[in-house]
Design a protein around this motif. Sequence first.
Motif, mmCIF file in Angstrom:
data_model
loop_
_atom_site.group_PDB
_atom_site.id
_atom_site.type_symbol
_atom_site.label_atom_id
_atom_site.label_comp_id
_atom_site.label_asym_id
_atom_site.label_seq_id
_atom_site.Cartn_x
_atom_site.Cartn_y
_atom_site.Cartn_z
ATOM 1 N N LEU A 19 0.660 -1.535 -0.143
ATOM 2 C CA LEU A 19 -0.272 0.446 0.118
ATOM 3 C C LEU A 19 1.008 1.262 0.044
ATOM 4 O O LEU A 19 1.772 1.690 0.837
ATOM 5 C CB LEU A 19 -0.928 0.093 0.971
ATOM 6 C CG LEU A 19 -1.784 -0.847 1.453
ATOM 7 C CD1 LEU A 19 -2.549 -1.627 2.991
ATOM 8 C CD2 LEU A 19 -2.541 -1.427 0.139
ATOM 9 N N VAL A 20 0.532 1.865 -0.742
ATOM 10 C CA VAL A 20 1.626 3.228 -0.706
ATOM 11 C C VAL A 20 0.597 4.456 -0.693
ATOM 12 O O VAL A 20 -0.362 4.665 -1.445
ATOM 13 C CB VAL A 20 1.573 3.602 -2.311
ATOM 14 C CG1 VAL A 20 2.956 4.599 -2.460
ATOM 15 C CG2 VAL A 20 2.598 2.527 -2.965
ATOM 16 N N ASP A 21 0.859 5.076 0.523
ATOM 17 C CA ASP A 21 -0.044 6.220 1.467
ATOM 18 C C ASP A 21 0.564 7.590 -0.310
ATOM 19 O O ASP A 21 1.739 7.681 -0.393
ATOM 20 C CB ASP A 21 0.853 6.859 2.267
ATOM 21 C CG ASP A 21 -0.136 6.572 3.051
ATOM 22 O OD1 ASP A 21 -1.029 6.237 3.792
ATOM 23 O OD2 ASP A 21 1.291 5.756 4.701
ATOM 24 N N GLY A 22 0.011 8.380 0.103
ATOM 25 C CA GLY A 22 -0.202 9.740 -0.560
ATOM 26 C C GLY A 22 0.894 11.012 -0.558
ATOM 27 O O GLY A 22 1.939 10.632 0.480
ATOM 28 N N ALA A 23 0.381 11.514 -1.142
ATOM 29 C CA ALA A 23 2.051 12.217 -0.746
ATOM 30 C C ALA A 23 2.508 13.441 0.495
ATOM 31 O O ALA A 23 4.295 13.826 1.076
ATOM 32 C CB ALA A 23 1.928 14.206 -1.811
ATOM 33 N N LEU A 24 1.191 13.517 1.383
ATOM 34 C CA LEU A 24 1.925 14.220 3.009
ATOM 35 C C LEU A 24 1.493 13.382 3.522
ATOM 36 O O LEU A 24 1.510 13.473 4.706
ATOM 37 C CB LEU A 24 0.402 15.279 2.637
ATOM 38 C CG LEU A 24 0.806 16.237 1.441
ATOM 39 C CD1 LEU A 24 -0.528 17.525 2.022
ATOM 40 C CD2 LEU A 24 2.123 16.538 1.542
ATOM 41 N N CYS A 25 1.332 12.023 3.486
ATOM 42 C CA CYS A 25 1.218 10.922 4.275
ATOM 43 C C CYS A 25 2.315 10.219 4.592
ATOM 44 O O CYS A 25 3.471 10.110 3.784
ATOM 45 C CB CYS A 25 -0.266 9.411 3.744
ATOM 46 S SG CYS A 25 -1.608 10.973 3.632
ATOM 47 N N TYR A 26 2.065 9.017 5.497
ATOM 48 C CA TYR A 26 3.512 7.857 5.950
ATOM 49 C C TYR A 26 2.728 7.242 6.801
ATOM 50 O O TYR A 26 1.369 7.230 7.229
ATOM 51 C CB TYR A 26 4.582 8.629 6.361
ATOM 52 C CG TYR A 26 4.770 9.530 7.983
ATOM 53 C CD1 TYR A 26 5.285 8.626 9.181
ATOM 54 C CD2 TYR A 26 4.244 10.689 7.879
ATOM 55 C CE1 TYR A 26 4.409 9.723 10.787
ATOM 56 C CE2 TYR A 26 4.197 12.005 9.391
ATOM 57 C CZ TYR A 26 4.653 10.916 10.687
ATOM 58 O OH TYR A 26 3.845 11.195 11.664
ATOM 59 N N ARG A 27 3.834 6.076 7.041
ATOM 60 C CA ARG A 27 2.526 5.017 8.108
ATOM 61 C C ARG A 27 2.160 4.727 8.612
ATOM 62 O O ARG A 27 1.257 4.970 9.399
ATOM 63 C CB ARG A 27 3.498 3.704 8.312
ATOM 64 C CG ARG A 27 4.616 2.752 7.117
ATOM 65 C CD ARG A 27 5.972 2.927 7.403
ATOM 66 N NE ARG A 27 6.453 3.407 8.828
ATOM 67 C CZ ARG A 27 7.600 2.751 9.015
ATOM 68 N NH1 ARG A 27 8.227 1.779 8.224
ATOM 69 N NH2 ARG A 27 8.476 2.999 9.942
ATOM 70 N N ALA A 28 2.515 6.207 9.541
ATOM 71 C CA ALA A 28 2.129 6.478 10.610
ATOM 72 C C ALA A 28 0.564 7.539 10.856
ATOM 73 O O ALA A 28 0.007 7.631 11.809
ATOM 74 C CB ALA A 28 2.672 6.577 11.929
ATOM 75 N N SER A 29 0.610 8.409 9.572
ATOM 76 C CA SER A 29 -0.065 8.916 9.264
ATOM 77 C C SER A 29 -1.656 9.270 8.728
ATOM 78 O O SER A 29 -2.550 10.404 8.581
ATOM 79 C CB SER A 29 0.177 10.172 10.319
ATOM 80 O OG SER A 29 0.835 10.945 8.528
ATOM 81 N N GLY A 30 -1.374 7.838 7.493
ATOM 82 C CA GLY A 30 -1.904 7.544 6.322
ATOM 83 C C GLY A 30 -3.586 6.949 6.437
ATOM 84 O O GLY A 30 -3.506 6.818 7.983
ATOM 85 N N PRO A 31 -4.140 6.643 5.626
ATOM 86 C CA PRO A 31 -4.951 5.867 5.678
ATOM 87 C C PRO A 31 -5.286 4.493 5.614
ATOM 88 O O PRO A 31 -5.917 3.619 5.499
ATOM 89 C CB PRO A 31 -6.169 6.194 4.659
ATOM 90 C CG PRO A 31 -4.656 6.757 3.508
ATOM 91 C CD PRO A 31 -3.620 7.788 4.348
#
Length: 103
Positions: free
Chosen positions: A28-40
Motif C-alpha cells: 500500500l502506497v500512501d499519498g504525497a503528504l502521508c506516511y505509515r503512522a499518519s495516512g489512511p
Amino acid sequence: MISMNKVISKDGTSIAYDKIGNGPALILVDGALCYRASGPNAPLSAQLAQNFTVFTYDRRGRGESDEMRPYSIEQEAMISQLLSMKLADQCSCTVFLLAPRSH
C-alpha cells in the motif's frame, strides 16, 4: 503483529516499511503528504491483514525513511519497484501494488 524493516535503494536511501498479516502480498502506497503512522493505509492494512500480507512504507523524506535530493518521480517509481522485487523474493509470491490517487 507488525514488523518494521528497512530496505536500501540504489542511491543509498533507507526506506522504512512495515509488514503485517499472511497471504498474498499487497504493498500500500500512501499519498504525497502521508506516511505509515499518519495516512489512511494503517487502518486499511489492519483490515486487509486477515487475508493478505500487507506492506506499508514511508516514502522518501517522510516518517522514518531518508530523504535524498534532488527529488524526482523516477526515484519514487524506483522505490516501489525495489520493494516489489525484494518482497516478492522474500515471500516467493506475486506482489500487488496499490497506489494512491488524488482528486
